[in-house]
Design a protein around this motif. Structure first.
Motif, PDB file in Angstrom:
ATOM      1  N   ILE A   1     121.646  65.580  82.363  1.00  0.00           N
ATOM      2  CA  ILE A   1     120.376  64.860  82.209  1.00  0.00           C
ATOM      3  C   ILE A   1     120.634  63.401  81.855  1.00  0.00           C
ATOM      4  O   ILE A   1     120.017  62.483  82.415  1.00  0.00           O
ATOM      5  CB  ILE A   1     119.504  65.529  81.126  1.00  0.00           C
ATOM      6  CG1 ILE A   1     119.002  66.886  81.621  1.00  0.00           C
ATOM      7  CG2 ILE A   1     118.329  64.630  80.742  1.00  0.00           C
ATOM      8  CD1 ILE A   1     118.320  67.708  80.551  1.00  0.00           C
ATOM      9  N   ARG A   2     121.582  63.179  80.937  1.00  0.00           N
ATOM     10  CA  ARG A   2     121.910  61.802  80.515  1.00  0.00           C
ATOM     11  C   ARG A   2     122.426  60.994  81.698  1.00  0.00           C
ATOM     12  O   ARG A   2     121.994  59.844  81.923  1.00  0.00           O
ATOM     13  CB  ARG A   2     122.961  61.838  79.403  1.00  0.00           C
ATOM     14  CG  ARG A   2     123.492  60.460  79.032  1.00  0.00           C
ATOM     15  CD  ARG A   2     124.654  60.531  78.056  1.00  0.00           C
ATOM     16  NE  ARG A   2     125.383  59.276  77.997  1.00  0.00           N
ATOM     17  CZ  ARG A   2     126.533  59.094  77.354  1.00  0.00           C
ATOM     18  NH1 ARG A   2     127.074  60.106  76.682  1.00  0.00           N
ATOM     19  NH2 ARG A   2     127.137  57.919  77.366  1.00  0.00           N
TER      20      ARG A   2
ATOM     21  N   LEU B   1     121.534  56.911  85.845  1.00  0.00           N
ATOM     22  CA  LEU B   1     121.625  56.521  87.247  1.00  0.00           C
ATOM     23  C   LEU B   1     120.278  56.105  87.823  1.00  0.00           C
ATOM     24  O   LEU B   1     120.179  55.105  88.554  1.00  0.00           O
ATOM     25  CB  LEU B   1     122.204  57.689  88.056  1.00  0.00           C
ATOM     26  CG  LEU B   1     122.305  57.516  89.566  1.00  0.00           C
ATOM     27  CD1 LEU B   1     123.349  56.454  89.906  1.00  0.00           C
ATOM     28  CD2 LEU B   1     122.647  58.846  90.240  1.00  0.00           C
ATOM     29  N   LEU B   2     119.219  56.855  87.493  1.00  0.00           N
ATOM     30  CA  LEU B   2     117.942  56.681  88.184  1.00  0.00           C
ATOM     31  C   LEU B   2     116.884  55.896  87.419  1.00  0.00           C
ATOM     32  O   LEU B   2     115.899  55.457  88.014  1.00  0.00           O
ATOM     33  CB  LEU B   2     117.361  58.059  88.547  1.00  0.00           C
ATOM     34  CG  LEU B   2     118.161  58.886  89.552  1.00  0.00           C
ATOM     35  CD1 LEU B   2     117.464  60.215  89.814  1.00  0.00           C
ATOM     36  CD2 LEU B   2     118.341  58.122  90.859  1.00  0.00           C
TER      37      LEU B   2
ATOM     38  N   LEU C   1     118.944  57.975  96.184  1.00  0.00           N
ATOM     39  CA  LEU C   1     117.973  58.909  96.748  1.00  0.00           C
ATOM     40  C   LEU C   1     117.711  58.689  98.230  1.00  0.00           C
ATOM     41  O   LEU C   1     116.740  59.206  98.779  1.00  0.00           O
ATOM     42  CB  LEU C   1     116.653  58.824  95.966  1.00  0.00           C
ATOM     43  CG  LEU C   1     116.731  59.269  94.503  1.00  0.00           C
ATOM     44  CD1 LEU C   1     115.385  59.099  93.814  1.00  0.00           C
ATOM     45  CD2 LEU C   1     117.196  60.719  94.401  1.00  0.00           C
ATOM     46  N   THR C   2     118.603  57.933  98.879  1.00  0.00           N
ATOM     47  CA  THR C   2     118.462  57.767 100.322  1.00  0.00           C
ATOM     48  C   THR C   2     119.650  58.409 101.016  1.00  0.00           C
ATOM     49  O   THR C   2     120.526  59.001 100.380  1.00  0.00           O
ATOM     50  CB  THR C   2     118.351  56.278 100.697  1.00  0.00           C
ATOM     51  OG1 THR C   2     117.929  56.172 102.057  1.00  0.00           O
ATOM     52  CG2 THR C   2     119.669  55.557 100.512  1.00  0.00           C
ATOM     53  N   TYR C   3     119.692  58.337 102.358  1.00  0.00           N
ATOM     54  CA  TYR C   3     120.838  58.857 103.095  1.00  0.00           C
ATOM     55  C   TYR C   3     122.089  58.079 102.710  1.00  0.00           C
ATOM     56  O   TYR C   3     122.083  56.854 102.656  1.00  0.00           O
ATOM     57  CB  TYR C   3     120.620  58.729 104.602  1.00  0.00           C
ATOM     58  CG  TYR C   3     119.467  59.541 105.142  1.00  0.00           C
ATOM     59  CD1 TYR C   3     119.551  60.933 105.178  1.00  0.00           C
ATOM     60  CD2 TYR C   3     118.317  58.934 105.612  1.00  0.00           C
ATOM     61  CE1 TYR C   3     118.505  61.695 105.678  1.00  0.00           C
ATOM     62  CE2 TYR C   3     117.264  59.681 106.123  1.00  0.00           C
ATOM     63  CZ  TYR C   3     117.368  61.065 106.146  1.00  0.00           C
ATOM     64  OH  TYR C   3     116.328  61.820 106.635  1.00  0.00           O
TER      65      TYR C   3
ATOM     66  N   ILE D   1     125.747  61.336  90.369  1.00  0.00           N
ATOM     67  CA  ILE D   1     125.628  61.894  89.016  1.00  0.00           C
ATOM     68  C   ILE D   1     127.020  62.166  88.454  1.00  0.00           C
ATOM     69  O   ILE D   1     127.341  61.792  87.319  1.00  0.00           O
ATOM     70  CB  ILE D   1     124.778  63.178  89.029  1.00  0.00           C
ATOM     71  CG1 ILE D   1     123.325  62.855  89.373  1.00  0.00           C
ATOM     72  CG2 ILE D   1     124.847  63.890  87.680  1.00  0.00           C
ATOM     73  CD1 ILE D   1     122.450  64.073  89.616  1.00  0.00           C
ATOM     74  N   VAL D   2     127.865  62.799  89.260  1.00  0.00           N
ATOM     75  CA  VAL D   2     129.234  63.072  88.807  1.00  0.00           C
ATOM     76  C   VAL D   2     129.996  61.768  88.616  1.00  0.00           C
ATOM     77  O   VAL D   2     130.731  61.604  87.629  1.00  0.00           O
ATOM     78  CB  VAL D   2     129.963  63.987  89.811  1.00  0.00           C
ATOM     79  CG1 VAL D   2     131.446  64.110  89.449  1.00  0.00           C
ATOM     80  CG2 VAL D   2     129.323  65.368  89.841  1.00  0.00           C
TER      81      VAL D   2
END
Length: 453
Positions: free
Chosen positions: A27-28, A33-34, A51-53, A323-324
């Motif tokens: 979550i953190r 990131l977002l 959040l895009t290709y 995220i990773v």
């Protein structure tokens, strides 16, 4: 028996206990990131918005972060080492399972007979057969035994390779998969071999460096691709990392690193003969589907990134990869990994101690040095399949019987006396209880058949 069969205690499941899943850390990282309205790399062709290709090989900054993690924190390669990973050698994917299917689709051609045979180290990961069959290898799978704790049956492997080489080729054409719009010709291999070289699933064994180099030499000789599932090797329980909160254990050198380090420019195949098929499923969380291919040079990584699905939709795990990548950058991935190592090390010791305490004397069981699994073999006279059935029926304790780990079409009889036990899913107390119940069934069986116990 399925790993999802109803059970009070489950030694079959090969994934973390739910309490070990890093909800807060993910979550953190996702928030980090977002939450910003924009990021410096959003409009960059090689990276793009989370959040895009994504780009075909995956975000450049994530690939560079993975390389820093591998080079400096994990393998600790010197700055001038030829073994060091580089972003152009990396193709991002959605985890090891999809990763291997992609490798087989993009670099082998079993349907026409161009790729003549697949070799699989046995006992093997119990679901890998499906990937090879999907890729056209039904009836073309040969099992190669492990030898001892750190090698494989090279004699049988080379004998089989020589047999296939002596047979006339059915079809050496690759026309059926050549794209007339592409300016590059695909590299396809005549043979492929699959293994889990470090803390193997299911045996728990790790191959020596001399074994790895010998297999690379054989692969170069016969145009064979080595697919190494490098999914457990950082989960090392022998090295003491307690003194430094940022330290991670140093795994054995991977096949891909050794291939890169020993290849001769102009002589050896520019595509190399090894692929590291790696994932963060075992290191962070299996539901966070994300992994990567690492190849010897940029050639094969590029080929893997240019599959039709990648060209259509971009890298398959754009958001998860970032995220990773964020977790690697902010250090939470290291903390999660160190916690897993600490917990699994304790569980492994509990399992080993209780096997020695409750199972029949002369049961073969090695100390668990890393990864998720240990392979046990009961003494002569014991029937593991029958004992497993009784254990499940009486106590609802599930084992992964050795018959699950055969190569389809080339069985070795692993189910007669052997089983795989997992330490990843159950707590220490559950492991102790499960082994004690296992031992009681063995004792009753020994009494019934007048065996030594």
């Amino acid at each position: 028996m399925s790993m999802d069969a109803p059970a009070s205690l489950n030694f079959f499941k090969g994934h973390p206990s739910f309490r070990l899943l890093p909800n807060k850390e993910i979550i953190r990282a996702t928030s980090e990131l977002l939450t910003p309205e924009s990021r410096d790399f959003d409009a960059e062709t090689d990276n793009r918005h989370p959040l895009t290709y994504g780009s075909d090989p995956g975000a450049l900054w994530v690939r560079e972060t993975i390389c820093s993690f591998l080079n400096d924190q994990v393998f600790k390669f010197p700055k001038d080492s030829r073994m060091r990973s580089s972003a152009e050698y990396i193709n991002l994917d959605s985890g090891a399972s999809y990763g291997i299917l992609s490798i087989l689709l993009q670099s082998t051609l079993a349907h026409t007979g161009y790729t003549r045979q697949a070799f699989i180290i046995s006992p093997t990961y119990f679901l890998i057969n499906n990937c090879f069959i999907d890729a056209g290898f039904a009836g073309k799978l040969t099992a190669i035994d492990e030898v001892g704790y750190d090698s494989i049956d090279f004699e049988t492997l080379e004998k089989k390779l020589q047999e296939f080489e002596s047979q006339p080729s059915n079809n050496d054409s690759t026309d059926c998969i050549e794209n007339p719009q592409s300016h590059r010709q695909k590299k396809l291999y005549k043979y492929v071999i699959y293994l889990v070289p470090t803390y193997s699933n299911p045996s728990g064994h790790s191959y020596s460096e001399s074994t790895r180099i010998k297999l690379i030499q054989l692969a170069r000789k016969y145009d064979m691709l080595i697919i190494a599932d490098d999914v457990y090797d950082i989960l090392n329980y022998d090295q003491d990392i307690s003194s430094d909160p940022n330290q991670l254990p140093t795994p054995p050198t991977r096949f891909v690193h050794l291939d890169r380090n020993t290849r001769v420019e102009g002589k050896d195949d520019p595509f190399g003969n090894t692929i590291s098929n790696a994932t963060f499923s075992k290191l962070i969380a299996p539901g966070l589907r994300f992994g990567y291919h690492e190849t010897v040079t940029a050639c094969l990584a590029w080929q893997l990134s240019e599959g039709g699905a990648n060209i259509s939709g971009g890298t398959p795990s754009q958001l998860n990869s970032m995220i990773v990548g964020t977790m690697l950058k902010n250090g939470t991935a290291t903390k999660v990994l160190r916690n897993l190592i600490s917990v699994y090390k304790e569980r492994g010791q509990v399992l080993y101690n209780n096997v020695k305490k409750y199972l029949p004397p002369k049961t073969d069981c090695d100390v668990i040095h890393g990864g998720y699994f240990v392979w046990i073999t009961l003494p002569e006279g014991y029937d593991m399949e029958e004992i497993q059935k009784r254990l499940s029926a009486k106590y609802e304790v599930i084992l992964a019987n050795g018959s699950n780990f055969e190569v389809i079409g080339d069985p070795k009889g692993w189910g007669h006396r052997s089983a795989r036990l997992s330490i990843s899913f159950m707590e220490k107390e559950e492991i102790e209880t499960g082994i004690k119940l296992f031992g009681s069934i063995c004792k009753d069986y020994a009494t019934e058949l007048k065996l030594k116990f």
